[in-house]
Design a protein around this motif. Sequence first.
Motif, mmCIF file in Angstrom:
data_model
loop_
_atom_site.group_PDB
_atom_site.id
_atom_site.type_symbol
_atom_site.label_atom_id
_atom_site.label_comp_id
_atom_site.label_asym_id
_atom_site.label_seq_id
_atom_site.Cartn_x
_atom_site.Cartn_y
_atom_site.Cartn_z
ATOM 1 N N CYS A 40 -17.350 2.627 -4.618
ATOM 2 C CA CYS A 40 -17.918 3.976 -4.790
ATOM 3 C C CYS A 40 -17.152 4.811 -5.800
ATOM 4 N N GLY A 41 -16.077 4.248 -6.373
ATOM 5 C CA GLY A 41 -15.273 5.036 -7.306
ATOM 6 C C GLY A 41 -14.460 6.110 -6.615
ATOM 7 N N LEU A 42 -14.050 5.849 -5.377
ATOM 8 C CA LEU A 42 -13.326 6.842 -4.583
ATOM 9 C C LEU A 42 -11.847 6.484 -4.498
ATOM 10 N N TYR A 43 -11.039 7.496 -4.164
ATOM 11 C CA TYR A 43 -9.640 7.283 -3.818
ATOM 12 C C TYR A 43 -9.537 7.035 -2.318
ATOM 13 N N LEU A 44 -8.757 6.017 -1.938
ATOM 14 C CA LEU A 44 -8.480 5.746 -0.526
ATOM 15 C C LEU A 44 -7.063 6.202 -0.210
ATOM 16 N N THR A 45 -6.929 7.098 0.766
ATOM 17 C CA THR A 45 -5.618 7.551 1.218
ATOM 18 C C THR A 45 -5.384 7.012 2.624
ATOM 19 N N ALA A 46 -4.591 5.943 2.723
ATOM 20 C CA ALA A 46 -4.237 5.364 4.021
ATOM 21 C C ALA A 46 -2.981 6.082 4.526
ATOM 22 N N ILE A 47 -3.059 6.598 5.749
ATOM 23 C CA ILE A 47 -1.992 7.447 6.301
ATOM 24 C C ILE A 47 -1.283 6.714 7.430
ATOM 25 N N SER A 48 0.021 6.895 7.511
ATOM 26 C CA SER A 48 0.824 6.237 8.537
ATOM 27 C C SER A 48 0.313 6.556 9.932
ATOM 28 N N CYS A 49 0.192 5.524 10.741
ATOM 29 C CA CYS A 49 -0.234 5.691 12.129
ATOM 30 C C CYS A 49 0.831 6.387 12.970
ATOM 31 N N LYS A 50 2.023 6.535 12.427
ATOM 32 C CA LYS A 50 3.113 7.217 13.131
ATOM 33 C C LYS A 50 3.171 8.706 12.793
ATOM 34 N N CYS A 69 -19.062 1.660 -8.776
ATOM 35 C CA CYS A 69 -18.005 1.834 -9.775
ATOM 36 C C CYS A 69 -16.659 1.666 -9.078
ATOM 37 N N ALA A 70 -15.638 1.317 -9.847
ATOM 38 C CA ALA A 70 -14.341 0.954 -9.283
ATOM 39 C C ALA A 70 -13.590 2.168 -8.762
ATOM 40 N N GLY A 71 -12.963 2.016 -7.620
ATOM 41 C CA GLY A 71 -12.084 3.032 -7.060
ATOM 42 C C GLY A 71 -10.657 2.528 -7.015
ATOM 43 N N CYS A 72 -9.770 3.268 -6.372
ATOM 44 C CA CYS A 72 -8.387 2.828 -6.203
ATOM 45 C C CYS A 72 -7.760 3.616 -5.061
ATOM 46 N N ASP A 73 -6.488 3.380 -4.817
ATOM 47 C CA ASP A 73 -5.828 4.098 -3.730
ATOM 48 C C ASP A 73 -5.080 5.316 -4.254
ATOM 49 N N MET A 74 -4.876 6.290 -3.390
ATOM 50 C CA MET A 74 -3.950 7.399 -3.630
ATOM 51 C C MET A 74 -3.100 7.494 -2.368
ATOM 52 N N LEU A 75 -1.972 6.820 -2.397
ATOM 53 C CA LEU A 75 -1.130 6.710 -1.218
ATOM 54 C C LEU A 75 0.016 7.711 -1.286
ATOM 55 N N LEU A 130 -0.633 -1.942 7.176
ATOM 56 C CA LEU A 130 -1.500 -1.925 6.004
ATOM 57 C C LEU A 130 -1.722 -0.530 5.449
ATOM 58 N N TYR A 131 -1.118 0.494 6.072
ATOM 59 C CA TYR A 131 -1.199 1.817 5.461
ATOM 60 C C TYR A 131 -0.119 2.012 4.406
ATOM 61 N N HIS A 132 0.760 1.023 4.229
ATOM 62 C CA HIS A 132 1.774 1.085 3.180
ATOM 63 C C HIS A 132 1.243 0.432 1.910
ATOM 64 N N ALA A 133 1.809 0.833 0.778
ATOM 65 C CA ALA A 133 1.272 0.440 -0.521
ATOM 66 C C ALA A 133 1.263 -1.079 -0.721
ATOM 67 N N ALA A 134 2.435 -1.718 -0.647
ATOM 68 C CA ALA A 134 2.512 -3.133 -0.982
ATOM 69 C C ALA A 134 1.662 -4.006 -0.060
ATOM 70 N N PRO A 135 1.743 -3.859 1.274
ATOM 71 C CA PRO A 135 0.911 -4.715 2.137
ATOM 72 C C PRO A 135 -0.581 -4.575 1.857
ATOM 73 N N LEU A 136 -1.057 -3.344 1.690
ATOM 74 C CA LEU A 136 -2.477 -3.129 1.438
ATOM 75 C C LEU A 136 -2.884 -3.695 0.080
ATOM 76 N N ARG A 137 -2.098 -3.419 -0.931
ATOM 77 C CA ARG A 137 -2.463 -3.862 -2.280
ATOM 78 C C ARG A 137 -2.445 -5.378 -2.409
ATOM 79 N N TRP A 138 -1.430 -6.045 -1.852
ATOM 80 C CA TRP A 138 -1.382 -7.503 -1.963
ATOM 81 C C TRP A 138 -2.510 -8.158 -1.169
ATOM 82 N N ALA A 139 -2.827 -7.620 -0.004
ATOM 83 C CA ALA A 139 -3.934 -8.186 0.780
ATOM 84 C C ALA A 139 -5.246 -8.066 0.003
#
Length: 509
Positions: free
Chosen positions: A72-82, A150-156, A205-214
């Motif tokens: 959707c061309g959106l930013y995904l903001t994954a937030i810590s569960c803690k 369209c391509a989106g990405c993360d904003m962590l 998976l709310y952290h950058a590296a784990p989410l991005r590599w997966a």
Amino acid sequence: MHPIIHARTTPDKPACILTSSNQILTYGELDELANQGAHLLRSLGLERGDTVAVLLENGFDIFTVAWATQRCGLYLTAISCKSSAADLAYIISNSGAKVLIASDALASVAEQAFIQAGLEGLHLFSSAPGRTPFIQARADQPTTAIKDACAGCDMLYSSGMTGRPKGVKPQLPEGPIDEQTPLMRMGQSLYGMDADSVYLSTSPLYHAAPLRWAMVIHRLGGTVVIMDRYDAEQALILIERHRVTHSTFVPTHFVRMLKLPEEVRTGHDYSSLRAVVHAAGPCPVPVKQAMIDWWGPIIHEYYSGTEMCGITALDSAQWLSKPGSVGRAVLGVVKIVGADGQEVPPGTPGDIYFADGPRFEYHNDPEKTRQAYNDRGWATLNDIGWLDEDGYLFLTDRKSFMIISGGVNIYPQEIENLLITHPDVEDVAVIGAPDEEMGERVVAIVQPRIGVVTSPELGEALRRFVREALGGVKCPQQFDFRAELPREPTGKLMKRLLKAEYEGMQPRP
């Protein structure tokens, strides 16, 4: 190079395996759920460049939502569960999120944050009374692709060394949604990732590296094996059970595996492993050497950050010739800068910058963005290090963690890397605490191994251990013991909490 392609060519192949329940999500299922999510987000009025925030534990939902935003061309903001309700409210407000998706277990804190944020027009999906879960809301949407993909990405958001977390906002991709990304190229060229990869995801998976590599693995058509939380022995079991080919770890994970009983460590088959990658901080030389001795020359390392303004990397053979290095640049160009803003010669510590790397900004914070770049346009992650004559980077420490005691610069990481190798130490943090005479004194906060009795004698033994290896200047003046140190689920030490605690104590003369 995208799950939409694999959904057509290999629809029944597992995209994800959830180890806690042995459930499988196929590529066909992932694609249909992502399409339904994309249609729902469009129906709410979300357009390219808008933000979707998620508060989700490790599981299938974070991927079905992530791939919905990616088309959707959106930013995904994954937030810590803690996150507390206050921190969650801050991130929702700061990110400008138009949608918040919360799991059942986190519905209550999401509701509190929603009230505290007081945002008009924010769509909250949860199982709280009066709300609708996202998976229920999307159920009636079409399973076909949206027309304006369209391509989106993360904003962590970084964990924040001081003050509030910072939202790292990269530029949205301009090309097609299946265009190859820099991280994909790195995974393919350095680690041999491909459609046959089975990737063990060990961290939240709310952290950058784990989410991005997966998500790299999903782009390539491999399978992601999801741990709900890291457990050293369970990781070894899963590598054998699922014939894992790739995995990412942090140094703390290695330490915990190496301290398992010998019969546990040698009781599993690791022959399927092709590349094991670690990052998120320097790995003590003896720890990495032990991992290479155990698993062979398949251990890789890279250095970067959520900002992704540059990356260095090296394999086992390179590390064995340059012990302690985090490699040479594979994205951007490493520059070491002194206090006067000029580059320093090889072997001289200074601030680490990356030139010619991808640009980013800290969302809604132009001043922090300005501070991240120098007058030449080079970007820094606020780490200190040095380059050798061959261009290999060696990390010294975080700039914010450097201790200045009696006018002498002391880097805690060096002391921590030594102490973690002591047989009586399970975990350790070294910080600077206020001191009226010296400005700061070096304090070692030690978590002893199970069965080790804390005593003044143990502290004195550790003091001698450091003094003999590093000398008196770097030897902690104070050893404190506690049952557990504060670490994020990724294993990252939350040193800022310890520093805040000690700064609130009465300084010692």
